[in-house]
Motif scaffolding. Structure first.
Motif, PDB file in Angstrom:
ATOM      1  N   LYS A 121       0.268   9.530  -5.545  1.00 25.47           N
ATOM      2  CA  LYS A 121       0.718  10.908  -5.337  1.00 25.47           C
ATOM      3  C   LYS A 121       1.438  11.445  -6.573  1.00 25.47           C
ATOM      4  O   LYS A 121       1.197  12.581  -7.005  1.00 25.47           O
ATOM      5  N   LYS A 123       0.380   4.280  -2.577  1.00 24.38           N
ATOM      6  CA  LYS A 123       0.219   5.668  -2.117  1.00 24.38           C
ATOM      7  C   LYS A 123       1.205   6.592  -2.826  1.00 24.38           C
ATOM      8  O   LYS A 123       0.829   7.666  -3.293  1.00 24.38           O
ATOM      9  N   TYR A 182       0.823  -1.219   0.000  1.00 21.16           N
ATOM     10  CA  TYR A 182       0.000   0.000   0.000  1.00 21.16           C
ATOM     11  C   TYR A 182       0.851   1.261   0.000  1.00 21.16           C
ATOM     12  O   TYR A 182       0.424   2.293  -0.509  1.00 21.16           O
TER      13      TYR A 182
END
Length: 183
Positions: free
Chosen positions: A163, A159, A155
């Motif tokens: 971004k 992430k 994860y």
């Protein structure tokens, strides 16, 4: 009537046995049967001729040197990168570069590691960190996509990838990432 075990005295039995042995073989009898080693019985030379003994020693030394040489040759032929791990040395170098803050060298070192094992998540993570610190966003995007492809439960990589894609306003890629993401 008393039992036999109650009257039996082990200490007396031991003394009787010792006295019997001493009477049969007294010290005087033992000293008469002992004959000291006579110096005249020694011949002085070991069996075989002395030259044969030196010859045997020379052959044994030559064989041991030959076997040692064969062992050294065999060990030199053995691929040491598998035994000692050149990748391990490069991995340590990469970590050292990162600890020193030299992220460009760390990225090059991570590239060398990835050439040896392109599927290693640890090496990809090192490359990702080096790219992040040197602001090489294009390479970081490729590396994060590889990490997500290989480890779908990572994860943190999702992430970071999300971004980067948001910073680039790459909505189609974000939609693909959302579809491929685990629940």
């Amino acid at each position: 009537m008393k039992s036999a075990t109650a009257d039996f005295n082990y200490h007396n039995m031991e003394n009787e046995l010792l006295n019997t042995v001493m009477e049969d073989e007294n010290m005087a009898g033992m000293s008469q049967s002992f004959q000291p080693y006579e110096q005249d019985d020694y011949e002085g030379e070991p069996e075989g001729e002395p030259t044969k003994q030196w010859g045997k020693l020379a052959v044994a030394l030559l064989l041991s040197v030959l076997l040692f040489g064969a062992l050294v040759y065999a060990l030199k032929q053995f691929p040491t990168e598998y035994a000692y791990g050149k990748a391990d040395e490069e991995y340590i170098n990469c970590l050292r570069f990162m600890a020193e803050g030299d992220y460009e060298s760390a990225g090059k070192s991570a590239d060398l590691l990835l050439k040896q094992d392109k599927d290693s998540l640890a090496y990809l993570a090192l490359k990702n960190t080096a790219c992040e610190k040197t602001d090489d966003l294009e390479t970081q995007l490729v590396v994060l996509q590889q990490i997500v492809k290989k480890d779908q439960d990572n994860y943190f990589a999702y992430k970071q990838l999300l971004k980067l894609l948001l910073d680039q306003d790459a909505m189609p890629e974000i939609a693909e990432l959302a579809k491929a993401a685990p629940p």
